[in-house]
Design a protein around this motif. Structure first.
Motif, PDB file in Angstrom:
ATOM      1  N   ASP A   1     -54.402  17.165 -19.645  1.00 24.49           N
ATOM      2  CA  ASP A   1     -53.554  17.257 -18.462  1.00 24.49           C
ATOM      3  C   ASP A   1     -52.076  17.322 -18.845  1.00 24.49           C
ATOM      4  OD1 ASP A   1     -52.322  16.773 -15.855  1.00 24.49           O
ATOM      5  OD2 ASP A   1     -52.146  14.673 -16.487  1.00 24.49           O
ATOM      6  N   PHE A   2     -51.401  18.408 -18.434  1.00 25.26           N
ATOM      7  CA  PHE A   2     -49.966  18.583 -18.668  1.00 25.26           C
ATOM      8  C   PHE A   2     -49.220  18.753 -17.337  1.00 25.26           C
ATOM      9  CE2 PHE A   2     -49.273  20.414 -23.259  1.00 25.26           C
ATOM     10  CZ  PHE A   2     -49.862  19.296 -23.798  1.00 25.26           C
ATOM     11  N   SER A   3     -49.720  18.165 -16.266  1.00 26.34           N
ATOM     12  CA  SER A   3     -49.241  18.565 -14.937  1.00 26.34           C
ATOM     13  C   SER A   3     -48.068  17.767 -14.382  1.00 26.34           C
ATOM     14  CB  SER A   3     -50.400  18.457 -13.934  1.00 26.34           C
ATOM     15  OG  SER A   3     -50.773  17.100 -13.732  1.00 26.34           O
TER      16      SER A   3
ATOM     17  N   SER B   1     -51.639  26.613 -23.941  1.00 27.35           N
ATOM     18  CA  SER B   1     -51.114  26.136 -22.661  1.00 27.35           C
ATOM     19  C   SER B   1     -50.349  27.290 -22.024  1.00 27.35           C
ATOM     20  CB  SER B   1     -50.200  24.918 -22.867  1.00 27.35           C
ATOM     21  OG  SER B   1     -49.107  25.246 -23.712  1.00 27.35           O
TER      22      SER B   1
ATOM     23  N   GLY C   1     -51.798  22.559 -16.589  1.00 27.99           N
ATOM     24  CA  GLY C   1     -50.706  21.853 -15.937  1.00 27.99           C
ATOM     25  C   GLY C   1     -50.570  22.160 -14.469  1.00 27.99           C
ATOM     26  N   THR C   2     -49.547  22.943 -14.152  1.00 27.43           N
ATOM     27  CA  THR C   2     -49.144  23.156 -12.767  1.00 27.43           C
ATOM     28  C   THR C   2     -50.290  23.549 -11.862  1.00 27.43           C
ATOM     29  OG1 THR C   2     -46.962  23.850 -13.528  1.00 27.43           O
ATOM     30  CG2 THR C   2     -47.574  24.428 -11.275  1.00 27.43           C
TER      31      THR C   2
ATOM     32  N   THR D   1     -53.793  13.070 -21.485  1.00 27.61           N
ATOM     33  CA  THR D   1     -52.736  13.460 -20.554  1.00 27.61           C
ATOM     34  C   THR D   1     -51.381  13.355 -21.236  1.00 27.61           C
ATOM     35  OG1 THR D   1     -51.680  12.948 -18.420  1.00 27.61           O
ATOM     36  CG2 THR D   1     -52.572  11.094 -19.645  1.00 27.61           C
ATOM     37  N   SER D   2     -50.439  14.149 -20.776  1.00 28.28           N
ATOM     38  CA  SER D   2     -49.069  14.038 -21.266  1.00 28.28           C
ATOM     39  C   SER D   2     -48.322  12.900 -20.583  1.00 28.28           C
ATOM     40  CB  SER D   2     -48.316  15.347 -21.009  1.00 28.28           C
ATOM     41  OG  SER D   2     -48.155  15.570 -19.612  1.00 28.28           O
TER      42      SER D   2
END
Length: 451
Positions: free
Chosen positions: A151-153, A283, A307-308, A178-179
């Motif tokens: 998860d990069f969101s 990514s 992410g987004t 996750t980030s």
């Protein structure tokens, strides 16, 4: 800001009127999704745990009444009937991680009418947002076909709290990390991150940037290689990793361009340098559709960072969900509005392997070998057991996903699973409809009131 006042104004006006009219008998409200969003073959039930936390702590205090009064432009004394109102009801719900389908209650609240009404907005917000994000994230795990997803969101979710929810939903459906540092710490999941292009740009060249980063971080490192020329960046990263003898556990990250072609060329460079154990992380605008295309193409990508598009469920960002009255003071209730008809009565969902789910009345006996999906998780305003763990929800989802037809699991053009209604529910629906229509048509006010 109080959780109590985080609600729609009409919840307050209705609850106040109910109290003044002494309408305090038990009411059951059912929270369900009318139709699955386009591109979804299933949903993942989520948001129940924070919803139960909210209900357990719900109580209208003096400052809440003051805020309600200010919103209504009325003196505080007019809102005093709400003072001290707390949630003392029952909740029956589908535990997090189970797959659910259109029309099936995710939860049912039974409480004195003013209480059950006043918690509607907050419950819908919690359950809808987390269910829609969990459902999107689960499809990413399916698309990755066993490869780790991260998860990069956080930076683009609709607020920091939404970012924490997205990280939790990722963990629940099977993400590898996750980030989001706060989420990783709170949930006990791996934190994952590399560097930004700005980091590379502040150094004279990529090699100095990579070496400086490696000096600061003595363990495995991941180098972002596409700030300037991607293939050149990979060659520089390979040289630095070999010089520092940092191969095992390390990675490069590709964040733009034709990820399939770049991954193939990057893999060739790394392998030629003897770095066969250095992974490739991809990514940059990925969701389940992009991941699926890359997996089908055989791109040599080891980890997918999404992410987004996932954190905001970009292609299906909301649920057509409702929280509808289905029973009051022992009488079944339903709505007859065009395209928004509801089924009356308290419900249960019976699930049986190899068969469609059956939406039934709460007291019905289940078919042979069927199991009920809704469980009593709160009684008298208190949890009936310890809080559920996201790890348990992950295991439920794994089992439920395995039981779905392939047509519902596929990424492109999935076919939604359809639940059926039990005969008893259909009969009650017809009876309540007939009673309502009879009262509407009756010219006698006394007859309508009696109905």
């Amino acid at each position: 800001m109080s959780d109590v006042t985080t609600t729609d104004l009409y919840e307050v006006t209705m609850a106040l009127s109910y109290l003044r009219e002494d309408m305090r008998e038990p009411a059951t409200f059912s929270l369900f999704v009318r139709d699955l969003p386009p591109g979804r073959g299933f949903l993942v039930a989520a948001g129940l745990e924070p919803a139960l936390d909210f209900l357990a702590g719900f109580r209208v205090e003096r400052e809440d009444a003051e805020e309600f009064a200010a919103a209504l432009h009325r003196p505080v004394r007019d809102l005093e009937p709400l003072l001290g109102l707390a949630f003392e009801g029952e909740v029956r719900a589908v535990p997090e991680g189970h797959t659910v389908f259109a029309g099936e209650p995710l939860l049912e609240v039974t409480a004195p009418l003013p209480q059950a009404q006043l918690v509607e907005t907050y419950l819908l917000n919690l359950v809808c947002h987390q269910t829609v994000v969990a459902s999107k994230a689960a499809r990413c795990v399916l698309a990755a076909a066993g490869r780790p997803v991260v998860d990069f969101s956080l930076r683009r979710t609709h607020g920091p709290w939404a970012g924490l929810q997205a990280a939790r939903m990722g963990a629940l459906v099977g993400f590898a990390g996750t980030s989001n540092v706060a989420a990783a710490t709170a949930l006990g999941i791996p934190a994952s991150g590399t560097m930004a292009h700005s980091y590379i740009e502040t150094f004279p060249d990529e090699e100095e940037a990579f070496r400086a980063f490696a000096r600061c971080h003595p363990g495995p490192v991941t180098f972002l290689v596409d700030t300037y020329d991607t293939e050149a960046g990979v060659r520089i990263a390979a040289r630095v990793l070999n010089d520092l003898r940092r191969g095992p556990g390390c990675a490069i990250r590709l964040d733009s361009g034709d990820l399939d072609a770049l991954a193939r060329r990057s893999r060739a460079v790394l392998d030629a340098a003897g770095l066969t154990d250095v992974r490739i992380v991809a990514s940059g605008g990925l969701d389940e559709y992009g991941v699926a295309r890359l997996v089908r193409a055989g791109a040599p990508i080891d980890v997918y960072a999404v992410g987004t598009r996932v954190g905001v469920s970009a292609d299906a960002s909301y649920l057509d969900a409702a929280y509808k009255l289905v029973e009051y003071d022992g009488r079944p209730m339903m709505k007859l509005s065009s395209a928004k008809v509801t089924a009356p009565g308290r419900k249960q969902v019976h699930r049986r392997a190899g068969h469609p789910d059956v939406i039934a009345l709460a007291g019905e006996e289940p078919p042979d070998s069927a199991r009920p999906l809704l469980h009593t998780v709160m009684r008298g305003g208190r949890r009936t057991g310890a809080p559920d763990r996201w790890q348990d929800a992950r295991e439920r989802l794994r089992e439920d996903i395995a039981g779905l037809p392939e047509s519902a699991r596929r990424i492109d053009d999935p076919e939604p699973v359809r639940a059926t209604h039990s005969r008893a529910l259909e009969e009650l629906t017809m009876k309540v409809r007939a009673d309502i229509e009879s009262r509407i048509r009756s010219p006698d006010p006394a007859a309508r009131a009696a109905g």
